[in-house]
Write a protein that holds these residues in place. Structure first.
Motif, mmCIF file in Angstrom:
data_model
loop_
_atom_site.group_PDB
_atom_site.id
_atom_site.type_symbol
_atom_site.label_atom_id
_atom_site.label_comp_id
_atom_site.label_asym_id
_atom_site.label_seq_id
_atom_site.Cartn_x
_atom_site.Cartn_y
_atom_site.Cartn_z
ATOM 1 N N CYS A 86 -43.842 -41.008 -11.013
ATOM 2 C CA CYS A 86 -44.509 -39.703 -11.015
ATOM 3 C C CYS A 86 -45.774 -39.716 -11.856
ATOM 4 C CB CYS A 86 -43.580 -38.635 -11.617
ATOM 5 S SG CYS A 86 -41.994 -38.489 -10.830
ATOM 6 N N ASP A 87 -45.740 -40.450 -12.951
ATOM 7 C CA ASP A 87 -46.783 -40.352 -13.975
ATOM 8 C C ASP A 87 -47.734 -41.529 -13.908
ATOM 9 O OD1 ASP A 87 -45.376 -38.180 -14.830
ATOM 10 O OD2 ASP A 87 -44.600 -39.103 -16.652
ATOM 11 N N ILE A 101 -42.840 -33.077 -6.238
ATOM 12 C CA ILE A 101 -43.291 -34.048 -7.218
ATOM 13 C C ILE A 101 -43.576 -35.349 -6.493
ATOM 14 C CG2 ILE A 101 -42.643 -35.287 -9.335
ATOM 15 C CD1 ILE A 101 -40.756 -32.997 -9.981
ATOM 16 N N ASN A 124 -39.399 -42.238 -15.583
ATOM 17 C CA ASN A 124 -38.699 -40.987 -15.858
ATOM 18 C C ASN A 124 -37.326 -41.025 -15.198
ATOM 19 O OD1 ASN A 124 -40.776 -39.019 -17.145
ATOM 20 N ND2 ASN A 124 -41.893 -39.929 -15.436
ATOM 21 N N THR A 142 -45.003 -35.801 -17.115
ATOM 22 C CA THR A 142 -43.658 -35.323 -16.794
ATOM 23 C C THR A 142 -42.879 -34.982 -18.062
ATOM 24 O OG1 THR A 142 -43.554 -36.491 -14.675
ATOM 25 C CG2 THR A 142 -41.470 -35.872 -15.668
ATOM 26 N N MET A 185 -40.910 -28.913 -15.732
ATOM 27 C CA MET A 185 -42.222 -29.543 -15.904
ATOM 28 C C MET A 185 -43.248 -28.540 -16.411
ATOM 29 S SD MET A 185 -42.483 -32.480 -12.987
ATOM 30 C CE MET A 185 -44.115 -32.930 -13.497
#
Length: 320
Positions: free
Chosen positions: A66-67, A99, A43, A136, A269
């Protein structure tokens, strides 16, 4: 364990601080789960982290990402919701949210530790690579459309910018929900591809539209702001979730905003319930994330470079 992590902060050359190498494995703690990562997606947040936005030098080294989708310690296939509160059990009304990678080590590694509360079951019909795209960019698009835009099937939505993770998600989700979706962009090849995804029309950036739209999905920022405001019907809504071209447009268009009673809604988000809704939406409609490419984690630098250059259509996924 092998990981992609931020070792230094460089606001001008973010990739200069990216390192690939060994980092400690996460430790189990009460209320948290250690997830074996099967796929994780890139991202723009990861690039901003390398620039020091939301990630001060005092928290380095920080594993990025993040994902993710993977398998928890009980063998369950799971998707991570990456917004984490201080307590580790949701985000309370009086506690700051963060996050993954702002305070806690991220997903670009073989394993990641997250609060067990932040895990949702992965639908059987989605691959790990597809599921890793959702928390995200696709969650951002889901919240923009279905929580904040106030649109209904049959309404016309303008998506500013073609090809990114959020914009492609907006096209796919919008069409599946019965919206008429128009897209603008500078790259003719990307505009052609969004038409293949189902967009009803594609226009060059800044082009005069055939008619005003009910809502504009704005992630570009300064470069498209005036066009977004001028493209709205009276009483329409701009939902803004990013400003990749900068946060300060040449004109705020305040006269037009108040005279036409336009709504400007910020969107960031989404919460865990919205991610559950997105997972269910994909499972029941057959909607699937648009994946640009899948790279091994060892090739993360190539993925970061492509993302920084804007040379993507959809999501870049890393597999440890």
């Amino acid at each position: 364990m092998f990981a992609a992590y931020a070792a230094r902060i460089d606001a001008d050359d973010p990739l200069a601080g990216l390192e690939l190498g060994e980092r400690p494995e996460p430790e189990a703690r009460p209320g948290w789960s250690v997830v074996t990562v099967k796929a994780a997606s890139l991202n723009h947040h990861d690039l901003w982290s390398l620039r020091g936005v939301g990630l001060p030098a005092g928290r380095l080294p920080m594993i990025l990402g993040c994902d993710a989708a993977g398998i928890d310690e009980h063998g369950n296939e799971v998707v991570l919701h990456s917004v984490i509160g201080q307590s580790g059990h949701g985000v309370g009304p009086d506690e700051p949210r963060s996050i993954l990678t702002e305070r806690y080590q991220g997903t670009f590694a073989r394993q990641v530790a997250v609060p067990t509360w932040n895990l949702l079951p992965k639908p059987a019909g989605l691959s790990f690579e597809q599921a890793a795209c959702l928390p995200t960019a696709w969650l951002t698009a889901y919240r923009m459309l279905f929580t904040n835009a106030g649109v209904r099937p049959g309404d016309t939505v303008l998506v500013q910018g073609a090809g990114g993770g959020v914009s492609t998600a907006l096209v796919v989700l919008g069409k599946a929900a019965g919206l008429r979706v128009w897209v603008t962009g500078r790259d003719e090849a990307k505009l052609a591809r969004v038409l293949e995804l189902g967009a009803d029309a594609a226009f060059p950036s800044g082009a005069r539209l055939p008619e005003r739209v009910d809502a504009v999905m704005e992630t570009v920022g300064a470069a498209t702001w005036s066009h977004s405001v001028k493209s709205l019907r009276p009483g329409g809504t701009i939902v803004i979730s990013g400003a990749t071209s900068g946060p300060s447009p040449a004109a705020a268009e305040l006269n037009r905003i108040f005279f036409l009673e336009l709504k400007v809604v910020g969107s960031t988000m989404g919460d865990k319930d919205e991610l559950a809704g997105l997972l269910s939406f994909c499972a029941t409609t057959g909607v699937r994330p648009v994946i640009d490419t899948v790279l091994p984690l060892a090739g993360a630098r190539d993925g970061f470079a492509r993302l920084a250059a804007g040379d993507v259509f959809g999501k870049i996924v890393l597999t440890p």
